[in-house]
Structure formats: C-alpha cells, structure tokens
Design an enzyme around this catalytic site. Structure first.
Site, PDB file in Angstrom:
ATOM      1  N   SER A   1      38.338  37.923  40.636  1.00 33.92           N
ATOM      2  CA  SER A   1      37.121  37.581  39.913  1.00 33.92           C
ATOM      3  C   SER A   1      35.919  37.533  40.839  1.00 33.92           C
ATOM      4  O   SER A   1      36.044  37.153  41.999  1.00 33.92           O
ATOM      5  CB  SER A   1      37.282  36.214  39.249  1.00 33.92           C
ATOM      6  OG  SER A   1      38.121  36.329  38.145  1.00 33.92           O
TER       7      SER A   1
ATOM      8  N   GLY B   1      42.481  42.375  33.017  1.00 37.29           N
ATOM      9  CA  GLY B   1      41.411  41.438  32.683  1.00 37.29           C
ATOM     10  C   GLY B   1      41.507  40.311  33.687  1.00 37.29           C
ATOM     11  O   GLY B   1      42.176  40.453  34.701  1.00 37.29           O
ATOM     12  N   CYS B   2      40.881  39.179  33.406  1.00 41.35           N
ATOM     13  CA  CYS B   2      40.916  38.115  34.408  1.00 41.35           C
ATOM     14  C   CYS B   2      41.867  37.012  33.997  1.00 41.35           C
ATOM     15  O   CYS B   2      42.624  36.491  34.783  1.00 41.35           O
ATOM     16  CB  CYS B   2      39.514  37.587  34.623  1.00 41.35           C
ATOM     17  SG  CYS B   2      39.403  35.846  34.930  1.00 41.35           S
ATOM     18  N   ILE B   3      41.816  36.625  32.730  1.00 37.56           N
ATOM     19  CA  ILE B   3      42.686  35.536  32.287  1.00 37.56           C
ATOM     20  C   ILE B   3      43.410  35.972  31.026  1.00 37.56           C
ATOM     21  O   ILE B   3      42.883  36.648  30.191  1.00 37.56           O
ATOM     22  CB  ILE B   3      41.893  34.239  32.073  1.00 37.56           C
ATOM     23  CG1 ILE B   3      42.713  33.223  31.321  1.00 37.56           C
ATOM     24  CG2 ILE B   3      40.575  34.473  31.394  1.00 37.56           C
ATOM     25  CD1 ILE B   3      42.103  31.857  31.202  1.00 37.56           C
TER      26      ILE B   3
END
Ligand SMILES: Cc1cc2nc3c(=O)[nH]c(=O)nc-3n(C[C@H](O)[C@H](O)[C@H](O)COP(=O)(O)OP(=O)(O)OC[C@H]3O[C@@H](n4cnc5c(N)ncnc54)[C@H](O)[C@@H]3O)c2cc1C
Lengths: 411, 105
Positions: free
Chosen positions: A296, B103-105
């Site tokens: 991220s 994706g991230c989460i």
C-alpha cells in the site's frame, strides 16, 4: 563535500531528512526541495468533509519539520537529468548531486479521465484526496439533502487504498446522524471485483456494505464522465447516474520522473522492492508513494521503510552491502463510522489476518474487527505524526511485520 | 496451495483457480483455461495480450494492470473488454496463467 538532494518534503522526504542529518557527518550537504510551503496531514482529509476535523487541524509550515543543517529550497522540480546527476528547478536553478532521493509522492490527476476535469468539478463532482477538495466537499455535504450519492474509485493503485471504503462508511454514518439517510442512496463504484478482495478480509468484512445498505457496483472500469448529464460510463458501456459524485481520481507520480525515464506507466519510480534503489541508476533511491512498491501507498509504509532505508544508505555510501530488507509492512486503521474503526496489518507475503496487534503501552488493538479503541488509535495518529513521526523520532512499533497476536491459518 | 487437474495435468492454483506456478502453463493449457471461463476460441488478438502479459510478468514479477497493457503493451483498454468481457483484468490473467491481480484488503 558530498551532496545529497531529497526531492519532496512530504511524509517520506521529511522523515528521511531528519534521520539522515542525524547520521551523516558534516562533510555531507543535504538539500530538500518542495513546491509547497505547507505540510498537509493527508490522513486528516478524510475527516474534513464531515466536520470532525477543521482545515486548520491538518496544516503546518513545512520548514518547522526540517532540521538544522538541511537546506530547504522552495521551488517546483521541472527536470531531472540522471545522466548528468542534475536537477533543474522551475526558476532555472540547477542543482548537482552525488546521491538523490525521490520522495515526490503520488497525486490525484483528474485530467487522466475524459470528462472529469469539467466545470462541474467542485459543484456536482468532488474529491477528498486534496485539501481544497475536502473543504469544498464539506460544504457540498452540508447542503446535500437527497439523491444518489456515488463514490467512485477510478483505478488502482491509489495512496491509502482503504480511504474510499472509509469514506463510504463515514458518509453512511454522517447521513444517518443528520437524519438524511432515508433520502440518500449511497453507491460505491469500483474497478475491483468486490469491496474487500483479499480472501480472509472478504470473509470477515464481506457483509459490511449490505449491513449499511450501501450499493456496490464492482468491476466498473471508468472510461469517461458525462458531467453535464451526471453519468459515469465504463469501458463496457455501463452507466451509473449520480446527483453528487465523490471521485478518487487516478493517482500519478511526478511528470519529471516519467520524463527522466525512471517511471512505470503511473510515473512511479521503478525500484528494488527490498532496498528502494532505482533499478536504472545506482545513485538514486525512491521513498514513500513515489516508489512503485507492491504494497500500500501509505504513511505507515513510508515510516516502516525508513528503518530499512537509513542504515542501508549509510552503508551503501561507504561501499558496504545493504543488509536490511524491506518486507512491505503496512498498517492501517479503517474508520467504519459511529466512532469505530478496524485495524489491518500485512506485508508483501502475508494478507491481513484477524487477532490482536500489540503496541507497548497503548495496545493491544483488534485486527479486522470494529472497535472504539481502534477509532481512538486512528485519531491519536495525528499527534504522533506531527510530534514524532515527521521529526524522525522512534515510535514503539516494530518496522517488520510480526505474527505475534495474529490467528495463524485464519480463514 | 490446492492442486487441481486441468487437461490431464496437475496444476497448482490459488483459491480462485488462478495458476500460481508460472512454468506450469503452456499454450495448450491456455485454450482449456479460456473455455473454462466461456471464451470460445483464442484469436490472434487474444494471443497478443497473453504474450505481452507473460513476458511482462517474467520481467517484473507482477501481473500487469489494464493501464500497463494499454500504455506499455499498446493494446487499447476498450478492446480488452471485447476480448475478455466484463472482467478483463481477472480473465486475461487467468488465461495467461498468472497470479490474480491484487487489491489491498
Ligand atoms: C485521504 C487520504 C487519507 C490517508 N489516510 C492515511 C492513513 O490513515 N494512514 C496512512 O498511513 N496513510 C494515509 N494516507 C497516505 C499518506 O498521506 C501518504 O502515503 C504519505 O503522505 C506519503 O508520503 P510521501 O512523502 O511519499 O508523499 P507526500 O507526503 O504526498 O509528499 C510529496 C511531496 O512532494 C512534493 N512534490 C511533488 N511533486 C513536486 C515537484 N514537481 N516539485 C516540487 N515538489 C513536489 C509535494 O508538494 C509534497 O510535499 C492518506 C492519504 C490520503 C490522500
């Protein structure tokens, strides 16, 4: 005399300047360049539209955080010539360097999407990824009484990839608390195939949209905005109507990165994922959002990365091997509304897991679960950011991801 | 990691059926993978995408995004939606035997 130039005095550049000035001796000249005199606490943008932070909560003067012995240059970087080891500023000044750190971040770029950058921007189209955007959106929310309220994440990667989800949850709570919820339809439009795409998080959190009656439109890859008729139009010609659009524009790195041939297709600098050294030049590093790391883009990541970068850099300039390796550690609080939040913690190889996250003194915090303690953790982060993080002071959180407290093999 | 049998071969896949081992893929397998997700015949245009995806993954270790396929691979996003309808990012990676886009989460 050795010359180090840091491009960008945001979260990463400021931390690096503080830590490196402490470690490098006086025959190092350190210069930091930024186009803006104001430091913005960007995580605070999320709270401005709902009135829980005032605009003045998120701004301070950049120079306050730049240590003695570091030259601060206020100018826009126009050009980087990595062959000549030289940076040109918009006022024509040329700066030469022995080592360069690129920390110019990534920025919302509405002009990347046809129709988005229209006269409706600031009227029926808003964002919360800029200071001005968040303030304008606060005023728009105050007078929005009914209709389709659409949140659109246009394309990944963006900085703080959870912020659009948080915004949706906070908006839901805001409309409820202001007695408008029954008249507002909330729609979340994303190019991803679900709100939560990692298997464990998806299983734990998958129902959050339904529980809050937020409509999800997945797999929507925006081609253009018809701002006049208030429509989002996808590449496969689906349409989503809105009355008020909150867009998260495409995030792009600085154009000088692209022009210097150092960037990927989003102008993020190609670097070694473990050391942040440019894959093209052996005297250039990129830190923070500017680097194309497969984790991220977040302040917490820049912070953890610093513990790897600083000792490595000190070794590297002496011709010694870089011993530390970054694991992609990220740690994010996710606001879910009604004074609650969740916490997620992950790295390059381990997805967010449930369990407890120990922080000496103030923890533990619950992972993948909504609690009030997590919400206070998120709010406390602002104080830590201004008073500790930016100034390069140590925070009692390990920089590598830990499995302690986590449910191994959780599903 | 689960192991499954596709076209009489043992293949390592993730929970969603995406191949996890780059080298277990070959062109013959691509046709089977494509038909699994309702893509009838792989045309020259499909192959252009698949070839780009595999060579880019080999170089960078990551499944390229739609934007990367359009800017670096020079294949228009619009045509990706025609070749791999509705979910091109997922479908093209699946057929090319690459990891699911993240994706991230
Ligand atoms: C709405 C929102 C919510 C967020 N929430 C969180 C959160 O909860 N937790 C978290 O960890 N992170 C969060 N983030 C992300 C976090 O703010 C960033 O990841 C972090 O600031 C990155 O630091 P950086 O130094 O790489 O970039 P920045 O802090 O953006 O700094 C880049 C600097 O470079 C300068 N610059 C750029 N181009 C030029 C140029 N050409 N010339 C001169 N100067 C230039 C800019 O002026 C800027 O000062 C959030 C971000 C947003 C937008």
């Amino acid at each position: 005399m050795k010359r180090l130039i840091i491009l960008g005095a945001g979260t990463a550049g400021t931390m690096a300047a503080n830590k490196l000035r402490e470690q490098l001796d006086d025959d190092w000249e350190i210069t930091i360049v930024d186009q803006d005199e104001t430091h913005y606490y960007q995580p605070g943008y999320l709270f401005i539209p709902f009135g829980s932070y005032a605009p003045s909560d998120v701004t301070k003067t950049k120079r306050e955080f730049i240590p003695r012995g570091v030259n601060y240059v206020s100018a826009t970087i126009a050009k980087l010539d990595p062959e000549a080891d030289s940076v040109t500023l918009d006022n024509g000044t040329e700066l030469g360097y022995d080592y360069l750190v690129i920390a110019t971040g990534t920025h919302p770029t509405p002009s990347e999407t046809p129709g988005l950058d229209s006269p409706e921007y600031g009227k029926t189209v808003h964002d919360f990824y800029t200071f001005e955007g968040a303030v304008a959106l606060r005023d728009a929310l105050a007078t929005f009484e009914s209709g389709r309220f659409v949140i659109n994440l246009i394309e990944m990667p963006i900085k703080c990839p959870v912020a659009p989800l948080e915004f949706a949850f906070l908006a839901e709570a805001y409309f409820t608390e202001h007695g408008k919820r029954d008249n507002v339809e909330i729609v979340y439009v994303t190019p991803l195939d679900a709100a939560f795409t990692k298997p464990v998080a998806a299983r734990h959190l998958g129902s959050m949209f339904e529980d809050r009656n937020i409509e999800l439109v997945p797999d929507f890859y925006l081609e253009r905005v018809d701002a006049e008729n208030r429509k989002l139009i996808s590449y496969d010609e689906r349409e989503v109507d809105y009355d008020l659009l909150v867009t998260v524009p495409v995030n792009m790195g600085a154009t000088f990165v692209q022009e210097a041939g150092l960037g990927d297709e989003m102008n993020h600098v190609n670097v070694d994922h473990y050391t942040f050294l440019s894959t093209d030049y052996d005297n250039i590093f990129a830190l923070g959002d500017a680097a194309n790391l497969p984790t991220s883009k977040a302040g917490s990541v820049a912070h953890f990365a610093m513990d790897v970068f600083v000792p490595n850099f000190i070794n590297y300039v002496q011709g010694l091997p870089m011993r530390e390796r970054f694991d992609g550690h990220a740690n994010c609080y996710i606001e879910t509304g009604y004074n609650k939040a969740m916490l997620i913690d992950f790295n390059y190889t381990t997805e967010p897991l449930p369990g407890k996250y120990p922080i000496p003194g103030i923890g533990p915090f619950s992972l993948l679960k909504e609690t009030e303690a997590n919400h206070w953790g998120k709010l406390m982060f602002k104080w830590m950011y201004w008073n500790m993080l930016l100034r390069g002071k140590n925070i009692p959180v390990p920089s590598h991801m830990m499995m302690a407290g986590k449910e191994r093999g959780a599903s | 990691m689960p192991v499954t049998t596709i076209a009489d071969r043992e293949i390592h896949v993730d929970d969603d059926g995406f191949l996890t081992e780059f080298d277990e893929w070959d062109e013959g397998l691509a046709a089977t993978l494509a038909s699994n997700i309702g893509i009838g015949e792989l045309t020259e245009d499909h192959w252009k995408v698949i070839t780009f995806l595999r060579s880019d993954f080999k170089e960078n270790g990551e499944t390229p995004t739609l934007r990367r396929v359009s800017t670096v691979g020079e294949i228009a996003t619009k045509s990706l939606f025609q070749l791999f309808p509705k979910k091109p990012a997922r479908k093209m990676s699946y057929v090319a035997g690459l990891q699911k886009p993240k994706g991230c989460i």
